[in-house]
Design a protein around this motif. Structure first.
Motif, PDB file in Angstrom:
ATOM      1  N   LEU A 299      -0.955   7.772 -18.814  1.00  9.35           N
ATOM      2  CA  LEU A 299      -0.301   8.127 -17.528  1.00  9.35           C
ATOM      3  C   LEU A 299      -1.304   8.342 -16.426  1.00  9.35           C
ATOM      4  N   ASP A 300      -1.029   7.613 -15.441  1.00 11.12           N
ATOM      5  CA  ASP A 300      -1.978   7.353 -14.277  1.00 11.12           C
ATOM      6  C   ASP A 300      -1.495   8.048 -13.024  1.00 11.12           C
ATOM      7  N   PHE A 301      -2.222   8.601 -12.187  1.00  8.53           N
ATOM      8  CA  PHE A 301      -1.840   9.315 -11.087  1.00  8.53           C
ATOM      9  C   PHE A 301      -2.827   8.976  -9.888  1.00  8.53           C
ATOM     10  N   LYS A 302      -2.215   8.536  -8.786  1.00  9.76           N
ATOM     11  CA  LYS A 302      -3.360   8.070  -7.573  1.00  9.76           C
ATOM     12  C   LYS A 302      -2.480   8.460  -6.368  1.00  9.76           C
ATOM     13  N   ALA A 303      -3.369   8.871  -5.080  1.00  7.57           N
ATOM     14  CA  ALA A 303      -2.520   9.069  -3.871  1.00  7.57           C
ATOM     15  C   ALA A 303      -1.982   7.776  -3.271  1.00  7.57           C
ATOM     16  N   PRO A 304      -0.770   7.764  -2.662  1.00  5.16           N
ATOM     17  CA  PRO A 304      -0.400   6.601  -2.102  1.00  5.16           C
ATOM     18  C   PRO A 304      -1.332   6.100  -0.854  1.00  5.16           C
ATOM     19  N   ASP A 305      -1.308   4.952  -0.772  1.00  7.10           N
ATOM     20  CA  ASP A 305      -2.031   4.350   0.505  1.00  7.10           C
ATOM     21  C   ASP A 305      -1.012   4.031   1.632  1.00  7.10           C
ATOM     22  N   HIS A 306      -1.393   4.839   2.516  1.00  9.54           N
ATOM     23  CA  HIS A 306      -0.223   4.747   3.601  1.00  9.54           C
ATOM     24  C   HIS A 306       0.054   3.550   4.367  1.00  9.54           C
ATOM     25  N   SER A 307      -1.183   2.824   4.521  1.00  6.87           N
ATOM     26  CA  SER A 307      -0.942   1.447   5.197  1.00  6.87           C
ATOM     27  C   SER A 307       0.131   0.624   4.226  1.00  6.87           C
ATOM     28  N   ARG A 308       0.176   0.879   3.135  1.00  8.69           N
ATOM     29  CA  ARG A 308       1.084  -0.013   2.344  1.00  8.69           C
ATOM     30  C   ARG A 308       2.431   0.309   2.522  1.00  8.69           C
ATOM     31  N   TYR A 309       2.583   1.658   2.666  1.00  9.57           N
ATOM     32  CA  TYR A 309       3.982   2.218   2.713  1.00  9.57           C
ATOM     33  C   TYR A 309       4.499   2.902   4.280  1.00  9.57           C
ATOM     34  N   PRO A 310       4.296   2.275   5.057  1.00  8.83           N
ATOM     35  CA  PRO A 310       4.615   3.120   6.434  1.00  8.83           C
ATOM     36  C   PRO A 310       5.971   3.995   6.521  1.00  8.83           C
ATOM     37  N   CYS A 311       7.027   3.253   5.706  1.00  9.41           N
ATOM     38  CA  CYS A 311       8.356   4.243   5.660  1.00  9.41           C
ATOM     39  C   CYS A 311       7.982   5.727   5.268  1.00  9.41           C
ATOM     40  N   LEU A 312       6.957   5.750   4.453  1.00  7.09           N
ATOM     41  CA  LEU A 312       6.900   7.211   3.696  1.00  7.09           C
ATOM     42  C   LEU A 312       6.348   8.156   4.647  1.00  7.09           C
ATOM     43  N   ALA A 313       5.347   7.512   5.798  1.00  8.49           N
ATOM     44  CA  ALA A 313       4.798   8.444   6.770  1.00  8.49           C
ATOM     45  C   ALA A 313       5.891   8.653   8.078  1.00  8.49           C
ATOM     46  N   LEU A 314       6.657   7.634   8.017  1.00  9.73           N
ATOM     47  CA  LEU A 314       7.897   7.697   9.242  1.00  9.73           C
ATOM     48  C   LEU A 314       8.719   8.806   8.524  1.00  9.73           C
ATOM     49  N   ALA A 315       9.185   8.815   7.366  1.00  7.40           N
ATOM     50  CA  ALA A 315      10.030   9.848   6.863  1.00  7.40           C
ATOM     51  C   ALA A 315       9.534  11.005   7.100  1.00  7.40           C
ATOM     52  N   TYR A 316       8.187  11.312   6.705  1.00  7.05           N
ATOM     53  CA  TYR A 316       7.546  12.711   6.621  1.00  7.05           C
ATOM     54  C   TYR A 316       7.632  13.235   8.083  1.00  7.05           C
ATOM     55  N   ALA A 317       7.381  12.451   8.688  1.00 10.46           N
ATOM     56  CA  ALA A 317       7.326  12.766  10.269  1.00 10.46           C
ATOM     57  C   ALA A 317       8.605  13.076  10.956  1.00 10.46           C
TER      58      ALA A 317
END
Ligand code: NAD
Ligand code: MG
Length: 385
Positions: A299-317
Motif C-alpha cells: 500500500l503506497d501513499f503520496k501527495a498529488p503533484d498539482h502541475s499534473r492535475y490542474p483540474c484538482l486545484a480548479l475544483a478545490y478553488a
C-alpha cells in the motif's frame, strides 16, 4: 419468526457500470432485495434484458426517441410498464412501493429525480456525485426536511461513512480521500498532450463508465468528490484532503482530533460499497473475493503533484469560493469531457476549458435551485462554444 420483507429497489442508470455491479449484488441477495424499477438513457435492448431477468414491473427510457422506438419494437416483457422522458424518471424515483433508490445515472441530470425521491422520503443510495456538486445544499436540506437517508455509495464516501458512523462530529478532524492518480500517473508530463480518448477510458484498477474514467485521469473526479464529501459530511474545505494511493485498496481515511486515523479497505470493485448501502444497516457475505493477506500486499501513499492535475486545484478553488462555483466547474467539466471523447478538444484542453468557463461566468450567490440550474445551463453553453 417471520422473514424480514425484501427491500424494494429502484435503480436509475441500470445499464451502466454501477448498474452492472448492482445487478451482481441483486443476484446474490435476491432473498433480501427486489428490483421494482429501472431506468436508462437510451439502451433499450439492455434495459429490456434486465426487466426479463429480474421481472421488473416498471422501466423508463429517458430519451423520448429511444422510448418510442422501444415501444414499437415491443421487446420488454408484458408485465413491465415502460415509460419515457425525464418526467417519467422522477415518477419512477417516487414509486409508492419503493424503499430505496440507487442513483447511478451519470451527470447532473440525476438532480431532479433525486430531489423528488428525497421529498417522497425514500432512502437514497447515492453513486452519482455530479448532482451533489450542482445542488448539494438543496439535497441536504431536502433530506433533513423529509428524513430521507442519504447512503454514500461512491467508494471514498462509503468508506468515510463506515469509518465515521457512531462518532460525534466534533471528534472528527479531517477526511483524507484516496485517489488512484489515474492511468497517466507516471507518464512524463510532456507526453500528456498526446493522450487519446481510447487511452483515457481505460483505468488500471477500476472498471467504470467512460466519463468517470476520464475524470479519474484528470483528477476532476477527486475534485468532484471533495465537494461531494463537503456536502455529505459537513466539513469545511480546509479539512478535506487528497492522497494518491495507486493500489485503490484503502478507500479513504477519517482522522480524529486525537490523531487516530480509521480507514476502510476492500478490493477495488464497487460491489462492496453498493452492497453496504443496499443492505444497510444489515451485512451479508460479499459477492466476490475479499482481501487476502496471505498474499503480500503493498500500500503506497503520496501527495498529488498539482502541475499534473490542474483540474484538482480548479475544483478545490471552486469549492472554497462556494456559491455557483462548483456548479460551473461540474458543467464545464461534463462538456469538456464529452468534447474530448468526441475528439473535438485535446486532453490538456479539458482543464483549460473549465478554467475559461469559470472565469467567464460571474459567480453568483446560489440563492435558489432555479439560479443554479440557470448557471449550469449557461456554463454548458459557454463550454460548448
Ligand atoms: P455509465 O456511463 O457506465 O452509466 C450511466 C448510466 O446512466 C447508464 O445506464 C445510462 O443509460 C444512464 N443515464 C445517463 N443519462 C441518463 C438520463 N438522462 N436518464 C436516465 N438514465 C441515464 O456511468 P457509471 O460509471 O456507472 O457512473 C454512474 C455514476 O456513478 C456517475 O455519476 C459516476 O461518477 C458515479 N460513480 C461511478 C463509479 C464506477 O465505478 N463506475 C464509482 C463511483 C461513482
Ligand atoms: Mg469515487
Amino acid at each position: 419468526m417471520l422473514d424480514a420483507p425484501k427491500k424494494k429497489l429502484v435503480l436509475l442508470g441500470a445499464t451502466g457500470s454501477i448498474g452492472h455491479s448492482t445487478l451482481r449484488v441483486l443476484r446474490a441477495h435476491s432473498d433480501r432485495l427486489e428490483l421494482i424499477g429501472v431506468a436508462a438513457l437510451s439502451n433499450s435492448h439492455a434495459l429490456a434484458e434486465i426487466c426479463h431477468e429480474f421481472k421488473v414491473p416498471h422501466a423508463v427510457l429517458s430519451d423520448e426517441a429511444a422510448y418510442l422506438t422501444a415501444k414499437k419494437a415491443d421487446n420488454f416483457p408484458s408485465y413491465t410498464n415502460l415509460d419515457g422522458g425525464s418526467k417519467a424518471l422522477s415518477a419512477l424515483a417516487t414509486l409508492a412501493d419503493a424503499d430505496i433508490v440507487l442513483v447511478a445515472v451519470v451527470g447532473a441530470c440525476g438532480l431532479i429525480p433525486t430531489l423528488a425521491a428525497i421529498e417522497a422520503g425514500k432512502d437514497i443510495a447515492l453513486a452519482n456525485k455530479e448532482l451533489l456538486v450542482l445542488g448539494g445544499a438543496f439535497v441536504i436540506a431536502a433530506a433533513r426536511r423529509s428524513g430521507a437517508r442519504l447512503l454514500p455509495t461512491d467508494s471514498e464516501h462509503n468508506a468515510i461513512f463506515q469509518c465515521t458512523e457512531g462518532h460525534p462530529q466534533q471528534h472528527l478532524d479531517k477526511l483524507i480521500l484516496t485517489a488512484s492518480g489515474g492511468q497517466f500517473r507516471d507518464w512524463p508530463i510532456e507526453t500528456l498532450a498526446q493522450v487519446t480518448p481510447a487511452q483515457a477510458t481505460q483505468h488500471p484498477n477500476w472498471s467504470m463508465g467512460p466519463k468517470i474514467t476520464v475524470d479519474s485521469a484528470t483528477m476532476a473526479n477527486k475534485g468532484l468528490e471533495l465537494i461531494e464529501a463537503h456536502w455529505l459530511f459537513g466539513l469545511a474545505p480546509e479539512r478535506l484532503e487528497v492522497v494518491i494511493h495507486p493500489q485503490s485498496i484503502v478507500h479513504s481515511f477519517a482522522q480524529f482530533i486525537d490523531g487516530s486515523i480509521l480507514a476502510q479497505l476492500s478490493p477495488p470493485s464497487m460491489t462492496f460499497a453498493i452492497q453496504h448501502c443496499l443492505l444497510y444497516p444489515q451485512r451479508a457475505p460479499a459477492v466476490e473475493p475479499t482481501l487476502d493477506f496471505s498474499q503480500s500486499l503493498q500500500l503506497d501513499f503520496k501527495a498529488p503533484d498539482h502541475s499534473r492535475y490542474p483540474c484538482l486545484a480548479l475544483a478545490y478553488a471552486a469549492m472554497q469560493e462556494g456559491g455557483c462555483g462548483p456548479a460551473i466547474f461540474n458543467a464545464a467539466n461534463e462538456v469538456a469531457v464529452a468534447r474530448f471523447l468526441a475528439k473535438d478538444i485535446g486532453y490538456l484542453e479539458i482543464p483549460q476549458l473549465i478554467e475559461r468557463t469559470l472565469n467567464e461566468i460571474s459567480c453568483r450567490k446560489a440563492s435558489s435551485l432555479e439560479t443554479l440550474l440557470q448557471v449550469d445551463a449557461e456554463a454548458r453553453l459557454r463550454a460548448r462554444a
